[in-house]
Design a protein around this motif. Structure first.
Motif, PDB file in Angstrom:
ATOM      1  N   ILE A 213      29.202 -30.719  -6.920  1.00  0.00           N
ATOM      2  CA  ILE A 213      28.814 -29.823  -7.861  1.00  0.00           C
ATOM      3  C   ILE A 213      29.188 -28.289  -7.406  1.00  0.00           C
ATOM      4  CG2 ILE A 213      26.884 -28.863  -9.319  1.00  0.00           C
ATOM      5  CD1 ILE A 213      27.753 -31.786  -9.840  1.00  0.00           C
ATOM      6  N   ILE A 214      29.913 -27.613  -7.926  1.00  0.00           N
ATOM      7  CA  ILE A 214      30.353 -26.400  -7.414  1.00  0.00           C
ATOM      8  C   ILE A 214      30.346 -25.151  -8.679  1.00  0.00           C
ATOM      9  CG2 ILE A 214      31.846 -27.485  -5.552  1.00  0.00           C
ATOM     10  CD1 ILE A 214      34.291 -26.452  -7.316  1.00  0.00           C
ATOM     11  N   ALA A 215      30.475 -24.011  -8.189  1.00  0.00           N
ATOM     12  CA  ALA A 215      30.682 -22.836  -9.001  1.00  0.00           C
ATOM     13  C   ALA A 215      31.528 -22.124  -8.398  1.00  0.00           C
ATOM     14  CB  ALA A 215      29.505 -22.257  -9.375  1.00  0.00           C
ATOM     15  N   ALA A 216      33.183 -22.363  -8.542  1.00  0.00           N
ATOM     16  CA  ALA A 216      34.283 -21.695  -7.641  1.00  0.00           C
ATOM     17  C   ALA A 216      34.178 -20.335  -7.911  1.00  0.00           C
ATOM     18  CB  ALA A 216      35.618 -22.267  -8.118  1.00  0.00           C
ATOM     19  N   GLU A 217      33.800 -19.712  -9.159  1.00  0.00           N
ATOM     20  CA  GLU A 217      33.827 -18.256  -9.444  1.00  0.00           C
ATOM     21  C   GLU A 217      32.884 -17.651  -8.414  1.00  0.00           C
ATOM     22  OE1 GLU A 217      34.674 -14.512 -11.045  1.00  0.00           O
ATOM     23  OE2 GLU A 217      35.730 -16.534 -11.571  1.00  0.00           O
ATOM     24  N   HIS A 218      31.775 -18.271  -8.099  1.00  0.00           N
ATOM     25  CA  HIS A 218      30.576 -17.453  -6.942  1.00  0.00           C
ATOM     26  C   HIS A 218      30.481 -18.088  -5.792  1.00  0.00           C
ATOM     27  CE1 HIS A 218      29.213 -15.277 -10.634  1.00  0.00           C
ATOM     28  NE2 HIS A 218      29.323 -16.406 -11.158  1.00  0.00           N
ATOM     29  N   GLY A 219      31.391 -19.204  -5.618  1.00  0.00           N
ATOM     30  CA  GLY A 219      31.359 -19.866  -4.193  1.00  0.00           C
ATOM     31  C   GLY A 219      30.192 -20.818  -4.046  1.00  0.00           C
ATOM     32  N   THR A 220      29.282 -20.986  -4.796  1.00  0.00           N
ATOM     33  CA  THR A 220      28.501 -22.218  -4.825  1.00  0.00           C
ATOM     34  C   THR A 220      28.986 -23.617  -4.330  1.00  0.00           C
ATOM     35  OG1 THR A 220      26.951 -21.029  -6.183  1.00  0.00           O
ATOM     36  CG2 THR A 220      26.282 -23.091  -5.722  1.00  0.00           C
ATOM     37  N   GLY A 221      28.452 -24.145  -3.369  1.00  0.00           N
ATOM     38  CA  GLY A 221      28.871 -25.633  -3.102  1.00  0.00           C
ATOM     39  C   GLY A 221      30.272 -25.698  -2.644  1.00  0.00           C
ATOM     40  N   VAL A 222      31.080 -24.631  -2.521  1.00  0.00           N
ATOM     41  CA  VAL A 222      32.576 -24.790  -1.893  1.00  0.00           C
ATOM     42  C   VAL A 222      32.329 -24.998  -0.496  1.00  0.00           C
ATOM     43  CG1 VAL A 222      34.528 -23.481  -1.489  1.00  0.00           C
ATOM     44  CG2 VAL A 222      33.319 -23.216  -3.609  1.00  0.00           C
TER      45      VAL A 222
END
Length: 425
Positions: free
Chosen positions: A142-151
């Motif tokens: 589960i990621i949020a690429a825009e904010h870097g979460t989970g990357v």
């Protein structure tokens, strides 16, 4: 060949955003394959101590003109042929759509295992996570690429699935002896190679004036790389200076740890500092050897050591060893320190521990009132590289970067290596 990581998925799921987040925007020059109508972006990515290529493919568009669609499909097929890891990106805000299922089916039909990145999860939406397991991915992130979460977690998994790096074996830890003429480099070298059972073999060097010797110490094998002294540069045009600096750079780039020898009776000179900077600029481990201590009167030793320590404050993280190479005093202490530096440079700090120690301080003292500190993570070793994520990278000046590095240094030491910091959003 550098392994490739391929990002696939339908349009508008955030593939390019994830691509930019992984490669960091300004990591390297963008490569484009010649003769391709719709180019695919290829950039190198460094994570932990691995390097791999990240390939951003075009979205699969069934309703487009047939010729364009054939070109997109062809590029995806080319990328998948040599992919070590495949990442399929889906949009967590819309849930599964038929096109996602079709792409996953195509991957499975090719025998391609893939990681599933459920993106845009910074946008609040209730969804059943189990619906995405229908696609048959190895693991789901589960990621949020825009904010870097989970990357970061996704990158860790990518690195774990890469094929083993091809390492060309080299016997032992490589040490380079550097310094001005007449500081005692040859005497130090002879002491290292003159011990009983010391010399194992001689290896011809790869550069013009460099040879490599192998010795053993405390049951471990070391390589020692020798080069001529680096003279002061009265005029940059002089060939002797050009070649001596060139040899030093070659030696530094072929070593693991540099032993920079200075004359303790003179203290660190401007040329000594230039040599030290050659080492740190090339991210090698550093040990400073202050030689000829036998020539210092006993009543002046405290004053001399204080003076040398003060002059070397710009590399106060490097071990400073006092030796009398002529009599063999302190010589093996330098080798032990080099070994300690090498192991120190391999230390990894988990993101969780960084959050508990350094990140809280940074969030209390942001670089600017409206600049929010988001995260701090270690991305590489030898030298230790850290990535600082903030909401406004342009607000992070050199002074704040030094502040961050000093916090890391005070907490974790990383003896003998410069700490590098990359600031991103």
């Amino acid at each position: 060949m550098t392994p490739a990581v391929v990002i696939v998925g339908r349009p508008n799921v955030g593939k390019s955003t994830l691509f930019n987040r992984m490669v960091g925007g300004r990591v390297a020059i963008t490569l484009k394959d010649p003769g391709v109508t719709r180019d695919r972006l290829i950039k190198p990515c460094h994570w932990r101590d691995r390097e791999f290529l990240v390939i951003d493919t075009g979205g699969y568009v069934p309703d487009s003109d047939a010729e364009i669609q054939q070109e997109i499909t062809r590029q995806v097929e080319i990328a998948l042929q040599e992919a070590a890891v495949v990442i399929m990106v889906v949009d967590g805000t819309t849930g599964l759509v038929p096109l996602d299922i079709e792409i996953a089916s195509r991957l499975r039909a090719r025998g391609k295992k893939f990681l599933l990145a459920v993106n845009k999860c910074d946008i609040k939406r209730r969804f059943d996570e189990t619906e995405f397991y229908r696609l048959g991915a190895e693991k789901l992130f589960i990621i949020a690429a825009e904010h870097g979460t989970g990357v970061d977690e996704l990158l860790d998994e990518i690195v774990s699935q890469l094929p083993p790096a091809k390492i060309f074996p080299r016997p032992g830890l490589a040490l380079a002896i550097l310094g001005r003429p007449n500081v005692g480099k040859s005497t130090l070298l002879n002491q290292l190679l003159g011990r009983e059972r010391a010399i194992v073999t001689t290896i011809p060097g790869t550069t013009r004036d460099t040879i490599e010797e192998i010795f053993e110490f405390e049951g471990e094998t070391y390589r020692i790389i020798d080069t001529a002294g680096i003279r002061r540069r009265p005029r940059i045009e002089e060939p002797v200076e050009y070649y001596s600096v060139s040899r030093a750079i070659d030696t530094i780039e072929n070593c693991d740890i540099a032993l920079v020898v200075i004359d303790a009776t003179e203290g660190p000179t401007a040329q000594d500092k230039r040599i030290i900077n050659l080492v740190t600029d090339r991210n090698r481990g550093l040990v400073i050897v202050a030689n000829k201590t036998d020539l210092i009167p006993p009543e002046l030793r405290k004053k001399v050591t204080d003076y040398i320590t003060t002059k070397l404050q710009f590399v106060n993280y490097a071990p400073l060893v006092y030796t009398c190479a002529l009599r063999g005093k302190g010589v093996w202490d330098a080798v032990q320190q080099a070994k300690a530096v090498y192991h120190s440079g391999a230390m990894r700090i988990s993101s969780r521990f960084l959050r508990a120690t350094i990140l809280a301080q940074l969030q209390e003292q942001p670089p600017a009132p409206k600049c929010r500190v988001i995260s701090l993570s270690q991305t590489d070793i030898r030298p230790p590289w850290f990535r600082l994520r903030v909401s406004q990278p342009e607000e992070v000046g050199s002074r704040y970067q030094r502040f961050v590095i000093n916090l890391i240094r005070n907490q974790f030491r990383f003896t003998g290596y410069p700490i590098r910091l990359k600031v991103t959003d």
